[in-house]
Scaffold this motif. Structure first.
Motif, PDB file in Angstrom:
ATOM      1  N   THR A   1       0.835  -1.184   0.000  1.00  0.00           N
ATOM      2  CA  THR A   1       0.000   0.000   0.000  1.00  0.00           C
ATOM      3  C   THR A   1       0.879   1.247   0.000  1.00  0.00           C
ATOM      4  O   THR A   1       2.099   1.178   0.212  1.00  0.00           O
ATOM      5  CB  THR A   1      -0.920   0.016   1.225  1.00  0.00           C
ATOM      6  N   ALA A   2       0.246   2.410  -0.227  1.00  0.00           N
ATOM      7  CA  ALA A   2       1.001   3.665  -0.192  1.00  0.00           C
ATOM      8  C   ALA A   2       1.644   3.877   1.168  1.00  0.00           C
ATOM      9  O   ALA A   2       2.766   4.380   1.274  1.00  0.00           O
ATOM     10  CB  ALA A   2       0.069   4.825  -0.539  1.00  0.00           C
ATOM     11  N   SER A   3       0.938   3.461   2.233  1.00  0.00           N
ATOM     12  CA  SER A   3       1.474   3.623   3.583  1.00  0.00           C
ATOM     13  C   SER A   3       2.723   2.773   3.798  1.00  0.00           C
ATOM     14  O   SER A   3       3.730   3.241   4.344  1.00  0.00           O
ATOM     15  CB  SER A   3       0.395   3.264   4.605  1.00  0.00           C
ATOM     16  N   SER A   4       2.671   1.511   3.364  1.00  0.00           N
ATOM     17  CA  SER A   4       3.833   0.633   3.556  1.00  0.00           C
ATOM     18  C   SER A   4       5.003   1.070   2.682  1.00  0.00           C
ATOM     19  O   SER A   4       6.174   0.994   3.096  1.00  0.00           O
ATOM     20  CB  SER A   4       3.447  -0.821   3.251  1.00  0.00           C
ATOM     21  N   LEU A   5       4.740   1.536   1.470  1.00  0.00           N
ATOM     22  CA  LEU A   5       5.806   2.040   0.609  1.00  0.00           C
ATOM     23  C   LEU A   5       6.449   3.293   1.203  1.00  0.00           C
ATOM     24  O   LEU A   5       7.670   3.487   1.116  1.00  0.00           O
ATOM     25  CB  LEU A   5       5.256   2.340  -0.781  1.00  0.00           C
ATOM     26  N   ALA A   6       5.606   4.146   1.812  1.00  0.00           N
ATOM     27  CA  ALA A   6       6.128   5.370   2.426  1.00  0.00           C
ATOM     28  C   ALA A   6       7.071   5.050   3.576  1.00  0.00           C
ATOM     29  O   ALA A   6       8.077   5.744   3.788  1.00  0.00           O
ATOM     30  CB  ALA A   6       4.973   6.246   2.900  1.00  0.00           C
TER      31      ALA A   6
ATOM     32  N   VAL B   1       9.042   2.591   3.728  1.00  0.00           N
ATOM     33  CA  VAL B   1      10.313   2.109   3.183  1.00  0.00           C
ATOM     34  C   VAL B   1      11.127   3.240   2.564  1.00  0.00           C
ATOM     35  O   VAL B   1      12.336   3.352   2.776  1.00  0.00           O
ATOM     36  CB  VAL B   1      10.042   0.999   2.136  1.00  0.00           C
ATOM     37  N   PHE B   2      10.442   4.121   1.804  1.00  0.00           N
ATOM     38  CA  PHE B   2      11.163   5.125   1.011  1.00  0.00           C
ATOM     39  C   PHE B   2      11.207   6.513   1.650  1.00  0.00           C
ATOM     40  O   PHE B   2      12.040   7.332   1.260  1.00  0.00           O
ATOM     41  CB  PHE B   2      10.518   5.243  -0.379  1.00  0.00           C
TER      42      PHE B   2
ATOM     43  N   GLU C   1       3.559   9.380   1.779  1.00  0.00           N
ATOM     44  CA  GLU C   1       2.302   8.706   1.460  1.00  0.00           C
ATOM     45  C   GLU C   1       1.389   9.612   0.628  1.00  0.00           C
ATOM     46  O   GLU C   1       0.724   9.159  -0.314  1.00  0.00           O
ATOM     47  CB  GLU C   1       1.599   8.281   2.749  1.00  0.00           C
ATOM     48  N   LEU C   2       1.360  10.913   0.949  1.00  0.00           N
ATOM     49  CA  LEU C   2       0.564  11.860   0.164  1.00  0.00           C
ATOM     50  C   LEU C   2       1.098  11.967  -1.262  1.00  0.00           C
ATOM     51  O   LEU C   2       0.318  12.034  -2.223  1.00  0.00           O
ATOM     52  CB  LEU C   2       0.577  13.236   0.838  1.00  0.00           C
ATOM     53  N   LEU C   3       2.412  11.973  -1.421  1.00  0.00           N
ATOM     54  CA  LEU C   3       2.990  12.025  -2.762  1.00  0.00           C
ATOM     55  C   LEU C   3       2.552  10.821  -3.594  1.00  0.00           C
ATOM     56  O   LEU C   3       2.276  10.948  -4.798  1.00  0.00           O
ATOM     57  CB  LEU C   3       4.519  12.078  -2.681  1.00  0.00           C
ATOM     58  N   ILE C   4       2.516   9.637  -2.967  1.00  0.00           N
ATOM     59  CA  ILE C   4       2.154   8.413  -3.695  1.00  0.00           C
ATOM     60  C   ILE C   4       0.658   8.397  -3.999  1.00  0.00           C
ATOM     61  O   ILE C   4       0.239   8.101  -5.123  1.00  0.00           O
ATOM     62  CB  ILE C   4       2.577   7.177  -2.888  1.00  0.00           C
ATOM     63  N   ASP C   5      -0.159   8.682  -2.991  1.00  0.00           N
ATOM     64  CA  ASP C   5      -1.611   8.624  -3.166  1.00  0.00           C
ATOM     65  C   ASP C   5      -2.118   9.669  -4.163  1.00  0.00           C
ATOM     66  O   ASP C   5      -2.999   9.383  -4.973  1.00  0.00           O
ATOM     67  CB  ASP C   5      -2.311   8.811  -1.817  1.00  0.00           C
ATOM     68  N   PHE C   6      -1.561  10.879  -4.096  1.00  0.00           N
ATOM     69  CA  PHE C   6      -2.058  11.990  -4.922  1.00  0.00           C
ATOM     70  C   PHE C   6      -1.030  12.366  -5.990  1.00  0.00           C
ATOM     71  O   PHE C   6      -0.831  13.551  -6.287  1.00  0.00           O
ATOM     72  CB  PHE C   6      -2.372  13.195  -4.024  1.00  0.00           C
ATOM     73  N   TYR C   7      -0.412  11.338  -6.554  1.00  0.00           N
ATOM     74  CA  TYR C   7       0.618  11.572  -7.568  1.00  0.00           C
ATOM     75  C   TYR C   7       0.094  12.422  -8.727  1.00  0.00           C
ATOM     76  O   TYR C   7       0.745  13.378  -9.171  1.00  0.00           O
ATOM     77  CB  TYR C   7       1.141  10.231  -8.082  1.00  0.00           C
TER      78      TYR C   7
END
Length: 394
Positions: free
Chosen positions: A340-345, A347-348, A373-379
């Protein structure tokens, strides 16, 4: 010369001292047979089933049901022949039976629909049970086990039962709120004594024994349960045997008329008529309006993130956009890859942003992860309004 003894009848001399006439070698005589009392002591004692199991089997034999056991005919007209467990599901042993009084899913298991063991693969039955429960175990659910109909011909082995218990790990036990055992017998009591040391006290409290079907009405929506006719007939026989009469008919009070402002448990047409023709129910409209008002703190965050990102140098912006675009693609497949975006956030996030001096403090980890997480979700919202010559996307 010594006198030669006379030959016995038949012309052959009887060998002396246990010697064979042909070989002349001594022969070992068989050991003397023990007395009757000692012989009985050397035998292995017969295996006698526990009295409770004997009682169950005796009752079955007296009723004549065990000798004439046949799988009750059952046909699920909605079951597709291409179902992955069609060979098991067609018997109707396991079924979804609606919801309980609190909206929790109810799954029934009917032993009387189990065919003889040589006609049913018990391993497949276990797999089908897990396959069915997998659809509901993420939320609270209930299981109703109708024990009547479990006979010697269709009874699984104790080894299978032990394997089944091991297969159902915490994933299945966590949200199981109750296991109702209807018409328990002495066999069930024996099984419980065998498996009790392996079960937790918390799980043991979830097992509820019900002697009669009428007891289910206190816990579940009885009319939704798909109870086999054989179980109903057995329940009536128990009432006649124990109390001399049929169970009392439970009178269900007539439904009360809905309140003028009621919005749950009524039709959409009723809500529309009571709200001057409005198509959207007021509770839904007010909830959405509230979330829109309170969810504007999210919009501001995205706007602020966009401002920060657009202030980056072109090269930094292109590299970040490339990476976040890929992470956004990965997060959209989270139902399969669990990323998910949360789990990726998590890590990165720490690797994308760091202070100009010193190291990142522990208190800054949560804001950094939320920002990533905001960057990933609202790319799309954050990056699509700025394009740099020569940029590429994955």
């Amino acid at each position: 010369m010594a006198d030669v003894p006379a030959l016995p009848p038949g012309g052959r001399r009887r060998p002396a001292f246990g010697l064979r006439p042909s070989s002349g070698r001594p022969q070992v005589r068989p050991a003397p047979r023990p007395a009757a009392g000692r012989q009985e002591d050397l035998r292995c004692p017969p295996v006698v089933p526990p009295p409770e199991l004997q009682k169950d089997e005796t009752e079955d034999a007296q009723s004549g049901q065990e000798k004439t056991f046949m799988s009750p005919p059952f046909e699920d007209t909605e079951l597709n022949i291409n179902h992955p467990y069609y060979d098991v599901a067609r018997h109707g042993i396991i079924q979804l039976a609606g919801d309980d009084n609190f909206g929790r899913k109810v799954i029934t298991f009917s032993c009387c629909r189990m065919p003889p063991s040589h006609q049913l693969n018990h391993t497949r039955l276990l797999e089908y049970l897990k396959y069915t429960l997998d659809h509901y175990v993420e939320n609270d659910y209930m299981v109703v086990y109708f024990h009547y109909g479990l006979k010697s011909l269709n009874k699984p082995s104790l080894k299978w039962l032990q394997t089944a218990y091991k297969e159902f790990d915490r994933k299945y036990k966590k949200n199981l709120k109750a296991l109702y055992v209807v018409h328990p017998t002495n066999f069930i009591k024996i099984l419980w004594n065998i498996f009790k040391p392996l079960t937790s006290h918390k799980f043991g409290k979830k097992i509820i024994y019900l002697k009669y079907l009428s007891d289910l009405r206190e816990h579940l929506k009885y009319d939704q349960l798909n109870i086999p006719q054989e179980v109903i007939q057995h329940d009536e026989n128990l009432w006649r045997k124990q109390k001399g009469k049929l169970p009392p008919v439970v009178k269900i009070p007539p439904p009360r008329p809905p309140l003028p402002t009621q919005q749950f448990g009524v039709s959409l047409q009723y809500i529309k008529d009571k709200n001057k023709g409005e198509l959207i129910p007021p509770v839904m409209k007010e909830t959405v309006s509230y979330l829109k008002r309170k969810g504007v703190e999210s919009s501001l965050r995205v706007t602020r993130c966009k401002q920060i990102i657009h202030g980056l140098p072109e090269h930094n912006y292109v590299v970040l956009k490339y990476l976040i675009c890929f992470l956004h693609m990965v997060s959209r497949e989270s139902i399969y890859n669990r990323m998910t975006a949360s789990s990726l956030a998590c890590v990165f996030g720490l690797n994308l942003i760091w202070p100009s001096k010193g190291t990142v403090s522990l208190s800054a980890l949560v804001p950094l992860n939320l920002f990533t997480e905001l960057l990933i979700d609202f790319y799309m919202n954050i990056f699509n309004s700025r394009t740099v010559p020569g940029e590429i996307l994955p």
